[in-house]
Enzyme design. Sequence first.
Site, PDB file in Angstrom:
ATOM      1  N   GLN A   1    -108.386  56.905 -24.110  1.00 45.18           N
ATOM      2  CA  GLN A   1    -108.134  55.504 -23.767  1.00 45.18           C
ATOM      3  C   GLN A   1    -107.349  54.859 -24.904  1.00 45.18           C
ATOM      4  O   GLN A   1    -107.821  54.796 -26.036  1.00 45.18           O
ATOM      5  CB  GLN A   1    -109.463  54.773 -23.561  1.00 45.18           C
ATOM      6  CG  GLN A   1    -109.297  53.316 -23.160  1.00 45.18           C
ATOM      7  CD  GLN A   1    -110.604  52.551 -23.285  1.00 45.18           C
ATOM      8  OE1 GLN A   1    -111.188  52.488 -24.361  1.00 45.18           O
ATOM      9  NE2 GLN A   1    -111.058  51.978 -22.189  1.00 45.18           N
TER      10      GLN A   1
ATOM     11  N   TYR B   1    -108.443  42.288 -23.927  1.00 44.70           N
ATOM     12  CA  TYR B   1    -107.665  42.908 -24.981  1.00 44.70           C
ATOM     13  C   TYR B   1    -106.226  42.408 -24.857  1.00 44.70           C
ATOM     14  O   TYR B   1    -105.899  41.654 -23.950  1.00 44.70           O
ATOM     15  CB  TYR B   1    -107.755  44.431 -24.879  1.00 44.70           C
ATOM     16  CG  TYR B   1    -109.060  45.004 -25.408  1.00 44.70           C
ATOM     17  CD1 TYR B   1    -110.285  44.404 -25.144  1.00 44.70           C
ATOM     18  CD2 TYR B   1    -109.076  46.166 -26.188  1.00 44.70           C
ATOM     19  CE1 TYR B   1    -111.474  44.923 -25.622  1.00 44.70           C
ATOM     20  CE2 TYR B   1    -110.262  46.692 -26.667  1.00 44.70           C
ATOM     21  CZ  TYR B   1    -111.461  46.070 -26.379  1.00 44.70           C
ATOM     22  OH  TYR B   1    -112.637  46.589 -26.864  1.00 44.70           O
TER      23      TYR B   1
END
Length: 201
Positions: A86, A156
């Site tokens: 990720q 994010y």
Amino acid sequence: LTLRNLVIKAATSEGRSPEGKVTQALIDFHRGFIEGGIAMTTLAYCAISKAGFAAPGEILMVKENIVGLKKFTEAMHQAGGKASAQLGHAGPVATKKITGVRPIAPSRFFNLTSLQTCRAITLEEMEEIKEQFADAAAVAVEAGFDAIELHFGHLYLVSSFFSPWINKRTDQYGGSIENRTRFAKEILLAVKARVGDQLAI
């Protein structure tokens, strides 16, 4: 990408990577899932730069860490499964205490969670971050990962562009939903241009 079954371990923060490097504890943690029968495990969270860390103990996805990353993928493959990484940049979720720099967001933004004011990212920095995502994807290929997940969620950096509450930009990255998703699309295209069909995205 062909998997042995439909079970994939989602990305979760393990906190087993002091100094941003793979450890044996991290390998053992993920190998346990593969040995338990799942098809693929997802290594999280892999920051594309030191400024992109969200919390202590996360992986730094750079060439300097290739040796440990290769040990990770080899262990998963030996156990009969596959490995995904990720990739992300924390953006507004980051804190200066962790990264050493002031966190960034699409626009100047006060984060009620961290109680820190984020500064607006510049166009030049956005270009650099697109390159860092592509570089991190190339590291994943070299390290033997089978797939990557681009982290475009959880407030994010990339997902913060989606929010009209946070994104007050007046350039091509603000305003309409087409503009607010432009950065994500450009990152995806940069990654695809760099790694092509060498792994699943």
